[in-house]
Design an enzyme around this catalytic site. Structure first.
Site, PDB file in Angstrom:
ATOM      1  N   ARG A  25       0.703  -1.456   0.068  1.00 51.63           N
ATOM      2  CA  ARG A  25       0.113   0.022   0.045  1.00 51.63           C
ATOM      3  C   ARG A  25       0.537   1.003  -0.114  1.00 51.63           C
ATOM      4  NH1 ARG A  25      -3.983  -0.362   4.905  1.00 51.63           N
ATOM      5  NH2 ARG A  25      -4.503   1.363   3.856  1.00 51.63           N
ATOM      6  N   GLY A  72     -15.620  14.450   1.707  1.00 50.08           N
ATOM      7  CA  GLY A  72     -15.211  12.974   0.966  1.00 50.08           C
ATOM      8  C   GLY A  72     -15.245  11.948   1.989  1.00 50.08           C
ATOM      9  N   HIS A 101      -7.113   7.527  12.397  1.00 47.75           N
ATOM     10  CA  HIS A 101      -7.125   6.192  12.043  1.00 47.75           C
ATOM     11  C   HIS A 101      -5.471   6.109  11.837  1.00 47.75           C
ATOM     12  CE1 HIS A 101     -11.277   5.849  10.440  1.00 47.75           C
ATOM     13  NE2 HIS A 101     -11.007   5.644  11.793  1.00 47.75           N
TER      14      HIS A 101
HETATM   15  P1  OAD Z   1     -15.399   5.834   2.063  1.00 44.78           P
HETATM   16  O1  OAD Z   1     -14.666   4.909   0.893  1.00 44.78           O
HETATM   17  O2  OAD Z   1     -16.378   5.033   2.858  1.00 44.78           O
HETATM   18  O3  OAD Z   1     -16.186   7.060   1.492  1.00 44.78           O
HETATM   19  C1  OAD Z   1     -15.379   7.843   0.426  1.00 44.78           C
HETATM   20  C2  OAD Z   1     -16.616   9.184   0.057  1.00 44.78           C
HETATM   21  O4  OAD Z   1     -15.724   9.992  -0.723  1.00 44.78           O
HETATM   22  C3  OAD Z   1     -17.967   8.651  -0.440  1.00 44.78           C
HETATM   23  O5  OAD Z   1     -18.734   9.141   0.078  1.00 44.78           O
HETATM   24  C4  OAD Z   1     -17.811   9.041  -2.159  1.00 44.78           C
HETATM   25  O6  OAD Z   1     -18.896   9.705  -2.473  1.00 44.78           O
HETATM   26  C5  OAD Z   1     -16.809  10.271  -1.716  1.00 44.78           C
HETATM   27  N1  OAD Z   1     -15.962  11.010  -2.929  1.00 44.78           N
HETATM   28  C6  OAD Z   1     -15.379  10.092  -3.932  1.00 44.78           C
HETATM   29  N2  OAD Z   1     -14.754  10.802  -4.732  1.00 44.78           N
HETATM   30  C7  OAD Z   1     -14.850  11.994  -4.128  1.00 44.78           C
HETATM   31  C8  OAD Z   1     -14.097  13.350  -4.651  1.00 44.78           C
HETATM   32  N3  OAD Z   1     -13.521  13.497  -5.684  1.00 44.78           N
HETATM   33  N4  OAD Z   1     -14.269  14.594  -3.859  1.00 44.78           N
HETATM   34  C9  OAD Z   1     -15.165  14.382  -2.733  1.00 44.78           C
HETATM   35  N5  OAD Z   1     -15.787  13.179  -2.409  1.00 44.78           N
HETATM   36  C10 OAD Z   1     -15.332  12.099  -3.037  1.00 44.78           C
HETATM   37  O7  OAD Z   1     -14.158   6.365   2.911  1.00 44.78           O
HETATM   38  P2  OAD Z   1     -14.164   6.900   4.441  1.00 44.78           P
HETATM   39  O8  OAD Z   1     -15.689   7.568   4.591  1.00 44.78           O
HETATM   40  O9  OAD Z   1     -12.993   7.842   4.389  1.00 44.78           O
HETATM   41  O10 OAD Z   1     -11.156   3.279   8.282  1.00 44.78           O
HETATM   42  O11 OAD Z   1     -14.237   5.416   5.060  1.00 44.78           O
HETATM   43  C11 OAD Z   1     -14.111   5.699   6.529  1.00 44.78           C
HETATM   44  C12 OAD Z   1     -13.197   4.708   7.190  1.00 44.78           C
HETATM   45  O12 OAD Z   1     -13.794   3.403   6.557  1.00 44.78           O
HETATM   46  C13 OAD Z   1     -11.781   4.543   6.795  1.00 44.78           C
HETATM   47  O13 OAD Z   1     -10.870   5.444   7.357  1.00 44.78           O
HETATM   48  C14 OAD Z   1     -11.399   3.138   7.005  1.00 44.78           C
HETATM   49  C15 OAD Z   1     -12.568   2.507   6.464  1.00 44.78           C
HETATM   50  O14 OAD Z   1     -12.789   1.309   7.516  1.00 44.78           O
HETATM   51  C16 OAD Z   1      -9.893   2.347   8.796  1.00 44.78           C
HETATM   52  O15 OAD Z   1      -9.085   1.982   8.137  1.00 44.78           O
HETATM   53  C17 OAD Z   1      -9.951   2.383  10.342  1.00 44.78           C
END
Ligand code: OAD
Length: 239
Positions: free
Chosen positions: A70, A188, A119
């Site tokens: 990664r 995001g 995280h």
């Molecule tokens: P997600 O993959 O759940 O969500 C990503 C979000 O980004 C979605 O709502 C998309 O619609 C949005 N998105 C995509 N492209 C974008 C762009 N260009 N601009 C703005 N938004 C965009 O990711 P997280 O919410 O970060 O935890 O996930 C939370 C946690 O889930 C992570 O930190 C991880 C995982 O389990 C750990 O690793 C502990």
């Protein structure tokens, strides 16, 4: 129109909480967690199993090999205009706190300081013997698992793994920032993973306006004041 409303809200504000997730790094080429249609597999193993607390106990070398894979992908990714804009906001608002769920270190690279990393950070190791934290910027690493330069013990990635709690002090500081914020900008994140996703709700309960930047609505729902549909790298510089 929502962007104009958001600008008006931000113009009068001093205390800001910016809360980011994987989407803020999407335009840097970092894949999001829930956008890939199914769970990731590496060397035939489930990525969530590889990123688990259990695996650190049973096969630390394999965990590091997975993290090195990664880290190798992330090494070529740089900050995008969204990260850069957020870094500049530290000068625009007298009290700005940046809280991220990302481990990619791109806010840091863009120049943001005192980032509250809920995280952890993939570029840091934490010694299993003495607890010392150490920047581990080289990839590939000279040895895996890397040794602690303080005591010679073995490092684990300083990242919150499945089955682990968030770092308590970091979450406390993030919650305090949410409680005093006048505006919370959520960028995001699907806002589905708790307790991180609680922060905008805490801010809303304490009277903050909630602005969301995302190509599609997230799980925040009710407390949302302004939804700006769009990509972070386009929207944030315009704000
Ligand atoms: P997600 O993959 O759940 O969500 C990503 C979000 O980004 C979605 O709502 C998309 O619609 C949005 N998105 C995509 N492209 C974008 C762009 N260009 N601009 C703005 N938004 C965009 O990711 P997280 O919410 O970060 O935890 O996930 C939370 C946690 O889930 C992570 O930190 C991880 C995982 O389990 C750990 O690793 C502990």
């Amino acid at each position: 129109m929502s962007i104009e409303r958001a600008k008006a809200v931000l113009d009068g504000a001093r205390r800001i909480l910016v809360f980011t997730g994987a989407g803020v790094s999407a335009e840097s080429g970092v894949p999001t967690f829930r956008g890939g249609g199914g769970s990731a597999v590496w060397r035939g193993m489930d990525a969530t199993e590889l990123s688990s607390a259990r695996m650190v106990g049973s096969d630390l070398k394999l965990v590091w090999e997975w993290f090195e894979y990664r880290r190798g992908l992330l090494a070529s990714c740089g900050p995008n205009p969204a990260h850069q804009t957020i870094a500049e906001w530290a000068d625009r608002f007298s009290d700005m706190t940046l809280v991220t769920q990302n481990v990619d270190g791109l806010h840091d690279k863009a120049g943001s300081r005192d980032v509250l990393e809920l995280h952890g950070n993939i570029w840091r190791g934490r010694c299993l013997a003495c607890g010392a934290l150490e920047r581990l910027d080289d990839t590939p690493l000279p040895e895996v698992p890397p040794s602690c330069s303080t005591c010679g013990g073995k490092h684990r990635p300083d990242v919150v793994l499945f089955g682990e709690f968030l770092p308590e002090d970091v979450f406390k500081r993030a919650t305090a920032a949410a409680e005093r914020a006048e505006v919370c900008i959520v960028v995001g994140t699907s806002a589905l993973v708790f307790p991180a996703a609680e922060l905008p709700l805490v801010a809303a309960r304490n009277g903050a306006s909630i602005i969301e930047v995302n190509p599609e609505p997230s799980g925040i729902g009710g407390p949302l004041s302004i939804m700006i549909e769009g990509r972070a790298g386009d929207v944030l510089p315009r704000l």
